[in-house]
Write a protein that holds these residues in place. Structure first.
Motif, PDB file in Angstrom:
ATOM      1  N   GLN A 173      62.645-119.823  39.253  1.00  0.00           N
ATOM      2  CA  GLN A 173      62.820-120.897  40.247  1.00  0.00           C
ATOM      3  C   GLN A 173      61.540-121.062  40.818  1.00  0.00           C
ATOM      4  O   GLN A 173      60.575-120.225  40.937  1.00  0.00           O
ATOM      5  CB  GLN A 173      63.824-120.697  41.288  1.00  0.00           C
ATOM      6  CG  GLN A 173      65.177-120.636  40.883  1.00  0.00           C
ATOM      7  CD  GLN A 173      66.235-120.553  42.005  1.00  0.00           C
ATOM      8  OE1 GLN A 173      65.917-119.761  43.227  1.00  0.00           O
ATOM      9  NE2 GLN A 173      67.356-120.968  41.798  1.00  0.00           N
ATOM     10  N   PRO A 174      61.181-122.200  41.239  1.00  0.00           N
ATOM     11  CA  PRO A 174      59.802-122.435  41.874  1.00  0.00           C
ATOM     12  C   PRO A 174      59.656-121.496  43.134  1.00  0.00           C
ATOM     13  O   PRO A 174      60.642-121.042  43.897  1.00  0.00           O
ATOM     14  CB  PRO A 174      59.837-123.882  42.623  1.00  0.00           C
ATOM     15  CG  PRO A 174      61.085-124.709  41.823  1.00  0.00           C
ATOM     16  CD  PRO A 174      61.883-123.514  41.419  1.00  0.00           C
ATOM     17  N   GLY A 175      58.479-120.782  43.253  1.00  0.00           N
ATOM     18  CA  GLY A 175      57.782-119.890  44.247  1.00  0.00           C
ATOM     19  C   GLY A 175      58.297-118.519  43.530  1.00  0.00           C
ATOM     20  O   GLY A 175      57.821-117.275  44.102  1.00  0.00           O
ATOM     21  N   GLY A 176      58.912-118.405  42.412  1.00  0.00           N
ATOM     22  CA  GLY A 176      58.909-116.954  41.819  1.00  0.00           C
ATOM     23  C   GLY A 176      57.978-116.491  41.262  1.00  0.00           C
ATOM     24  O   GLY A 176      56.689-117.137  41.179  1.00  0.00           O
ATOM     25  N   SER A 177      57.897-115.573  40.474  1.00  0.00           N
ATOM     26  CA  SER A 177      57.091-114.647  39.867  1.00  0.00           C
ATOM     27  C   SER A 177      57.524-114.218  38.402  1.00  0.00           C
ATOM     28  O   SER A 177      58.581-113.902  38.322  1.00  0.00           O
ATOM     29  CB  SER A 177      56.499-113.272  40.650  1.00  0.00           C
ATOM     30  OG  SER A 177      56.048-113.712  41.911  1.00  0.00           O
ATOM     31  N   LEU A 178      56.672-113.958  37.566  1.00  0.00           N
ATOM     32  CA  LEU A 178      56.801-113.546  36.236  1.00  0.00           C
ATOM     33  C   LEU A 178      55.416-112.825  35.878  1.00  0.00           C
ATOM     34  O   LEU A 178      54.334-113.062  36.250  1.00  0.00           O
ATOM     35  CB  LEU A 178      56.874-114.677  35.060  1.00  0.00           C
ATOM     36  CG  LEU A 178      58.542-115.255  35.074  1.00  0.00           C
ATOM     37  CD1 LEU A 178      58.358-116.352  34.063  1.00  0.00           C
ATOM     38  CD2 LEU A 178      59.401-114.332  34.658  1.00  0.00           C
ATOM     39  N   ARG A 179      55.682-111.686  34.982  1.00  0.00           N
ATOM     40  CA  ARG A 179      54.576-111.092  34.396  1.00  0.00           C
ATOM     41  C   ARG A 179      54.596-111.122  32.785  1.00  0.00           C
ATOM     42  O   ARG A 179      55.446-110.612  32.227  1.00  0.00           O
ATOM     43  CB  ARG A 179      54.422-109.696  35.037  1.00  0.00           C
ATOM     44  CG  ARG A 179      53.352-109.019  34.274  1.00  0.00           C
ATOM     45  CD  ARG A 179      53.096-107.603  35.076  1.00  0.00           C
ATOM     46  NE  ARG A 179      53.908-106.578  34.445  1.00  0.00           N
ATOM     47  CZ  ARG A 179      53.496-105.286  34.306  1.00  0.00           C
ATOM     48  NH1 ARG A 179      52.456-104.678  34.959  1.00  0.00           N
ATOM     49  NH2 ARG A 179      54.370-104.443  33.568  1.00  0.00           N
ATOM     50  N   LEU A 180      53.591-111.753  32.238  1.00  0.00           N
ATOM     51  CA  LEU A 180      53.463-111.899  30.841  1.00  0.00           C
ATOM     52  C   LEU A 180      52.691-110.601  30.443  1.00  0.00           C
ATOM     53  O   LEU A 180      51.540-110.199  30.920  1.00  0.00           O
ATOM     54  CB  LEU A 180      52.678-113.159  30.326  1.00  0.00           C
ATOM     55  CG  LEU A 180      53.409-114.617  30.834  1.00  0.00           C
ATOM     56  CD1 LEU A 180      52.652-115.672  30.313  1.00  0.00           C
ATOM     57  CD2 LEU A 180      54.846-114.464  30.665  1.00  0.00           C
ATOM     58  N   SER A 181      53.106-110.138  29.236  1.00  0.00           N
ATOM     59  CA  SER A 181      52.310-108.910  28.712  1.00  0.00           C
ATOM     60  C   SER A 181      51.865-109.388  27.310  1.00  0.00           C
ATOM     61  O   SER A 181      52.728-110.246  26.574  1.00  0.00           O
ATOM     62  CB  SER A 181      53.192-107.604  28.609  1.00  0.00           C
ATOM     63  OG  SER A 181      53.755-107.389  29.744  1.00  0.00           O
ATOM     64  N   CYS A 182      50.989-108.837  26.658  1.00  0.00           N
ATOM     65  CA  CYS A 182      50.709-109.114  25.453  1.00  0.00           C
ATOM     66  C   CYS A 182      50.134-107.797  24.844  1.00  0.00           C
ATOM     67  O   CYS A 182      49.272-106.989  25.295  1.00  0.00           O
ATOM     68  CB  CYS A 182      49.465-110.193  25.056  1.00  0.00           C
ATOM     69  SG  CYS A 182      48.947-110.430  23.618  1.00  0.00           S
ATOM     70  N   SER A 183      50.659-107.312  23.605  1.00  0.00           N
ATOM     71  CA  SER A 183      50.104-106.286  23.165  1.00  0.00           C
ATOM     72  C   SER A 183      48.722-106.329  22.363  1.00  0.00           C
ATOM     73  O   SER A 183      48.744-107.377  21.636  1.00  0.00           O
ATOM     74  CB  SER A 183      51.027-105.848  21.893  1.00  0.00           C
ATOM     75  OG  SER A 183      50.778-104.795  21.203  1.00  0.00           O
ATOM     76  N   VAL A 184      47.851-105.834  22.646  1.00  0.00           N
ATOM     77  CA  VAL A 184      46.385-106.057  22.030  1.00  0.00           C
ATOM     78  C   VAL A 184      45.879-104.787  21.226  1.00  0.00           C
ATOM     79  O   VAL A 184      44.534-104.587  21.042  1.00  0.00           O
ATOM     80  CB  VAL A 184      45.200-106.215  23.117  1.00  0.00           C
ATOM     81  CG1 VAL A 184      45.860-107.719  23.826  1.00  0.00           C
ATOM     82  CG2 VAL A 184      45.067-105.287  24.157  1.00  0.00           C
ATOM     83  N   ALA A 237      44.898 -98.022  28.442  1.00  0.00           N
ATOM     84  CA  ALA A 237      46.035 -96.904  27.967  1.00  0.00           C
ATOM     85  C   ALA A 237      46.995 -97.528  27.362  1.00  0.00           C
ATOM     86  O   ALA A 237      47.463 -96.783  26.305  1.00  0.00           O
ATOM     87  CB  ALA A 237      46.222 -96.026  29.041  1.00  0.00           C
ATOM     88  N   LYS A 238      47.406 -98.426  27.593  1.00  0.00           N
ATOM     89  CA  LYS A 238      48.754 -99.096  27.029  1.00  0.00           C
ATOM     90  C   LYS A 238      48.569-100.406  25.981  1.00  0.00           C
ATOM     91  O   LYS A 238      49.142-100.908  25.376  1.00  0.00           O
ATOM     92  CB  LYS A 238      49.599 -99.842  28.188  1.00  0.00           C
ATOM     93  CG  LYS A 238      50.336 -98.452  29.024  1.00  0.00           C
ATOM     94  CD  LYS A 238      51.166 -99.330  30.087  1.00  0.00           C
ATOM     95  CE  LYS A 238      51.614 -98.416  31.156  1.00  0.00           C
ATOM     96  NZ  LYS A 238      52.494 -98.900  32.151  1.00  0.00           N
ATOM     97  N   ASN A 239      47.063-100.486  25.854  1.00  0.00           N
ATOM     98  CA  ASN A 239      46.672-101.631  24.957  1.00  0.00           C
ATOM     99  C   ASN A 239      47.470-102.903  25.127  1.00  0.00           C
ATOM    100  O   ASN A 239      47.883-103.461  24.483  1.00  0.00           O
ATOM    101  CB  ASN A 239      46.916-101.023  23.561  1.00  0.00           C
ATOM    102  CG  ASN A 239      45.838-100.158  23.188  1.00  0.00           C
ATOM    103  OD1 ASN A 239      44.873-100.201  23.331  1.00  0.00           O
ATOM    104  ND2 ASN A 239      46.498 -98.973  22.252  1.00  0.00           N
ATOM    105  N   THR A 240      47.365-103.269  26.298  1.00  0.00           N
ATOM    106  CA  THR A 240      48.314-104.386  26.886  1.00  0.00           C
ATOM    107  C   THR A 240      47.545-104.980  27.594  1.00  0.00           C
ATOM    108  O   THR A 240      46.815-104.695  28.784  1.00  0.00           O
ATOM    109  CB  THR A 240      49.550-103.816  27.693  1.00  0.00           C
ATOM    110  OG1 THR A 240      50.439-103.096  26.629  1.00  0.00           O
ATOM    111  CG2 THR A 240      50.377-105.302  27.878  1.00  0.00           C
ATOM    112  N   LEU A 241      47.516-106.487  27.487  1.00  0.00           N
ATOM    113  CA  LEU A 241      46.918-107.678  28.468  1.00  0.00           C
ATOM    114  C   LEU A 241      48.284-108.262  29.280  1.00  0.00           C
ATOM    115  O   LEU A 241      49.202-108.378  28.846  1.00  0.00           O
ATOM    116  CB  LEU A 241      46.281-108.771  27.573  1.00  0.00           C
ATOM    117  CG  LEU A 241      45.724-109.902  28.202  1.00  0.00           C
ATOM    118  CD1 LEU A 241      44.436-109.688  29.194  1.00  0.00           C
ATOM    119  CD2 LEU A 241      45.648-111.028  27.295  1.00  0.00           C
ATOM    120  N   PHE A 242      47.875-108.447  30.449  1.00  0.00           N
ATOM    121  CA  PHE A 242      48.861-108.681  31.409  1.00  0.00           C
ATOM    122  C   PHE A 242      48.471-110.114  32.156  1.00  0.00           C
ATOM    123  O   PHE A 242      47.294-110.477  32.313  1.00  0.00           O
ATOM    124  CB  PHE A 242      49.031-107.883  32.663  1.00  0.00           C
ATOM    125  CG  PHE A 242      49.670-106.638  32.121  1.00  0.00           C
ATOM    126  CD1 PHE A 242      48.892-105.483  31.971  1.00  0.00           C
ATOM    127  CD2 PHE A 242      51.027-106.523  31.744  1.00  0.00           C
ATOM    128  CE1 PHE A 242      49.425-104.388  31.604  1.00  0.00           C
ATOM    129  CE2 PHE A 242      51.458-105.288  31.253  1.00  0.00           C
ATOM    130  CZ  PHE A 242      50.719-104.011  31.154  1.00  0.00           C
TER     131      PHE A 242
END
Length: 129
Positions: free
Chosen positions: A13-24, A74-79
């Motif tokens: 919903q508007p005002g909410g949050s999400l965290r995207l991850s990407c294995s690099v 350490a996790k090879n991850t882009l956020f």
């Protein structure tokens, strides 16, 4: 080199949050620019956030102050932490990587201006009430 793979998209919903991850994995942070693009339906692809080996970042004006890009070596991850989401953030989000010269220092804007040749498959974000 490895493959980029995004995750973390969804509906919020508007005002909410999400965290995207990407294995690099396979793309060392020491010699790559990383970033996020997005493409909304019927719109041009937009460059939104970039990060480079010295920690320099770039954010487009539409997301500045709301989104944060980071890399966990350490996790090879882009956020991409996305807060205060609005309906205009609805789009398919892609992570990207581009090789640079490790011994040089790049600004976040220089990272933004590079031609990206490594792309993930995209993860969808929908912001709607």
């Amino acid at each position: 080199q490895g493959q980029l793979e995004e995750s973390g998209g969804g509906s919020v919903q508007p005002g909410g949050s999400l965290r995207l991850s990407c294995s690099v994995s396979g793309f060392p942070q020491s010699d790559h620019c990383f970033g996020w693009f997005r493409q909304a339906p019927w719109k041009f692809r937009e460059k939104i956030a970039f990060i480079v080996n010295r920690g320099n970042t770039f954010y487009t004006e539409t997301v500045k102050g709301r989104f944060t890009i980071s890399v966990d070596n350490a996790k090879n991850t882009l956020f991409l932490q996305m807060n205060s989401l609005i309906p205009e953030d609805t789009a398919l989000y892609y992570c990207v990587a581009n090789r640079i010269v490790a011994r040089l220092t790049y600004s976040g804007d220089e990272c933004r201006r590079r031609d990206y040749d490594n792309w993930g498959q995209g993860t969808e974000v929908t912001v709607s009430s």
